[in-house]
Design an enzyme around this catalytic site. Sequence first.
Site, PDB file in Angstrom:
ATOM      1  N   LYS A   1      -2.836   1.076  19.100  1.00 21.39           N
ATOM      2  CA  LYS A   1      -2.371   2.415  18.837  1.00 21.39           C
ATOM      3  C   LYS A   1      -3.027   2.807  17.137  1.00 21.39           C
ATOM      4  O   LYS A   1      -2.754   1.842  16.472  1.00 21.39           O
ATOM      5  CB  LYS A   1      -1.269   2.766  18.979  1.00 21.39           C
ATOM      6  CG  LYS A   1      -0.659   4.094  18.350  1.00 21.39           C
ATOM      7  CD  LYS A   1       0.842   4.748  19.060  1.00 21.39           C
ATOM      8  CE  LYS A   1       2.111   4.028  18.210  1.00 21.39           C
ATOM      9  NZ  LYS A   1       1.973   4.464  16.819  1.00 21.39           N
TER      10      LYS A   1
ATOM     11  N   GLU B   1       4.772  12.511  17.712  1.00 20.95           N
ATOM     12  CA  GLU B   1       6.266  12.154  17.021  1.00 20.95           C
ATOM     13  C   GLU B   1       6.528  13.487  16.124  1.00 20.95           C
ATOM     14  O   GLU B   1       5.619  14.062  15.457  1.00 20.95           O
ATOM     15  CB  GLU B   1       5.695  10.881  16.115  1.00 20.95           C
ATOM     16  CG  GLU B   1       7.241  10.644  15.263  1.00 20.95           C
ATOM     17  CD  GLU B   1       6.986   9.156  14.817  1.00 20.95           C
ATOM     18  OE1 GLU B   1       5.959   8.565  14.786  1.00 20.95           O
ATOM     19  OE2 GLU B   1       8.206   9.057  13.920  1.00 20.95           O
TER      20      GLU B   1
ATOM     21  N   ASP C   1       0.190  -1.687  17.337  1.00 12.57           N
ATOM     22  CA  ASP C   1      -0.121  -0.387  16.392  1.00 12.57           C
ATOM     23  C   ASP C   1      -1.166  -1.206  15.196  1.00 12.57           C
ATOM     24  O   ASP C   1      -0.959  -2.436  14.770  1.00 12.57           O
ATOM     25  CB  ASP C   1       0.987  -0.155  15.411  1.00 12.57           C
ATOM     26  CG  ASP C   1       1.792   1.185  15.779  1.00 12.57           C
ATOM     27  OD1 ASP C   1       0.790   2.041  16.610  1.00 12.57           O
ATOM     28  OD2 ASP C   1       2.799   1.668  15.368  1.00 12.57           O
TER      29      ASP C   1
ATOM     30  N   GLU D   1      -3.125   6.003  14.027  1.00  9.17           N
ATOM     31  CA  GLU D   1      -2.502   7.331  13.604  1.00  9.17           C
ATOM     32  C   GLU D   1      -3.644   8.352  13.279  1.00  9.17           C
ATOM     33  O   GLU D   1      -4.471   7.794  12.691  1.00  9.17           O
ATOM     34  CB  GLU D   1      -1.383   7.320  12.547  1.00  9.17           C
ATOM     35  CG  GLU D   1      -0.166   6.600  13.052  1.00  9.17           C
ATOM     36  CD  GLU D   1       0.924   6.659  11.777  1.00  9.17           C
ATOM     37  OE1 GLU D   1       0.628   7.132  10.813  1.00  9.17           O
ATOM     38  OE2 GLU D   1       1.852   5.757  11.967  1.00  9.17           O
TER      39      GLU D   1
ATOM     40  N   ASP E   1       4.272  -0.387  14.242  1.00  4.53           N
ATOM     41  CA  ASP E   1       4.271  -0.917  12.744  1.00  4.53           C
ATOM     42  C   ASP E   1       5.676  -0.443  12.119  1.00  4.53           C
ATOM     43  O   ASP E   1       6.118  -0.992  11.171  1.00  4.53           O
ATOM     44  CB  ASP E   1       3.324  -0.548  11.803  1.00  4.53           C
ATOM     45  CG  ASP E   1       3.203   1.092  11.943  1.00  4.53           C
ATOM     46  OD1 ASP E   1       3.994   1.964  12.452  1.00  4.53           O
ATOM     47  OD2 ASP E   1       2.297   1.625  11.066  1.00  4.53           O
TER      48      ASP E   1
HETATM   49  O1  KIV Z   1       5.777   2.197  14.772  1.00  4.11           O
HETATM   50  C1  KIV Z   1       6.328   2.984  15.649  1.00  4.11           C
HETATM   51  O2  KIV Z   1       7.424   2.361  16.205  1.00  4.11           O
HETATM   52  C2  KIV Z   1       5.738   4.033  16.364  1.00  4.11           C
HETATM   53  C3  KIV Z   1       6.682   4.688  17.397  1.00  4.11           C
HETATM   54  C4  KIV Z   1       7.762   5.695  16.406  1.00  4.11           C
HETATM   55  C5  KIV Z   1       5.909   5.715  18.108  1.00  4.11           C
HETATM   56  O3  KIV Z   1       4.558   4.059  16.223  1.00  4.11           O
END
Ligand code: KIV
Length: 268
Positions: A118, A187, A88, A120, A49
């Site tokens: 993915k 991260e 994401d 968070e 994202d």
């Molecule tokens: O959105 C993104 O690019 C990420 C990476 C920084 C892991 O989540």
Amino acid sequence: MSVPVKTRRTTVPQIRARKGKEPIVSLTSYHAHTAAIVDRYADFILVGDSLGMVMHGMESTIGVTLDMMITHGAAVVRGTQKALVVVDLPFGTYEESPAVAFRNAARVMKETGCGAVKLEGGARMAETIRFLNERGIPVMAHIGLTPQSSHVMGGFKTQGRDQADWAVHEADAVAVTEAGAFALVLEGMVEPLAAKISKQIEIPTIGIGASAECDGQILVLEDMLGLNPTPPRFVKVYGDLGSGIERAVKSYAQDVKSRAFPSDKNTY
Ligand code: KIV
């Protein structure tokens, strides 16, 4: 009935099985042509994202929508053949409940053709990770500096500077592992904490501004290519695309203005 398989991509179990073995190579991509190049070298590609900032000039990831993720996710899947593509889930599309997360993640999987999503969050997302995984949606988790919570965290701050906070991050890592996440992004985390977590859990850790001891690394492609004039301090910049593009655009503008534009090759 069997259908011919057109591409053979890296699978979720193959990434999972890389724990403690050959380091996992990953980069972000949001765009078919760049993803096709990344595909030759990466085990997985993340449609992050971060595209809100990189592609759309936003100040943070908060405004990124599911439709934006789907548009870029589908482009990356179309442009690649080999790497696992992970997309994401953007802010507001999964936190409310496991059922809401499933509905949105299923849409991402159906409409992009990606292999995993993915999200968070650590222990607070464990129930959702289990719910998705049990229903056929592989989940990569993401803890430490989680940009979607930047308003709560008070900005983009390296996590674990105070050793008293380590236990919370370690508990997050264990919770997402037990819930069935197949890999975990760490991260913006102090190096010894990221190294400790990498040793503690059974799934691969993917570091970004974390530790060389992680099982793999990820960077935002445009940061490492030299397209971001202000990349985060931890980023090693491997390319010089910003000035390369500027040189090319300047030459083009000069050619157009001096009528040096070739007209003898007007065929497609
Ligand atoms: O959105 C993104 O690019 C990420 C990476 C920084 C892991 O989540």
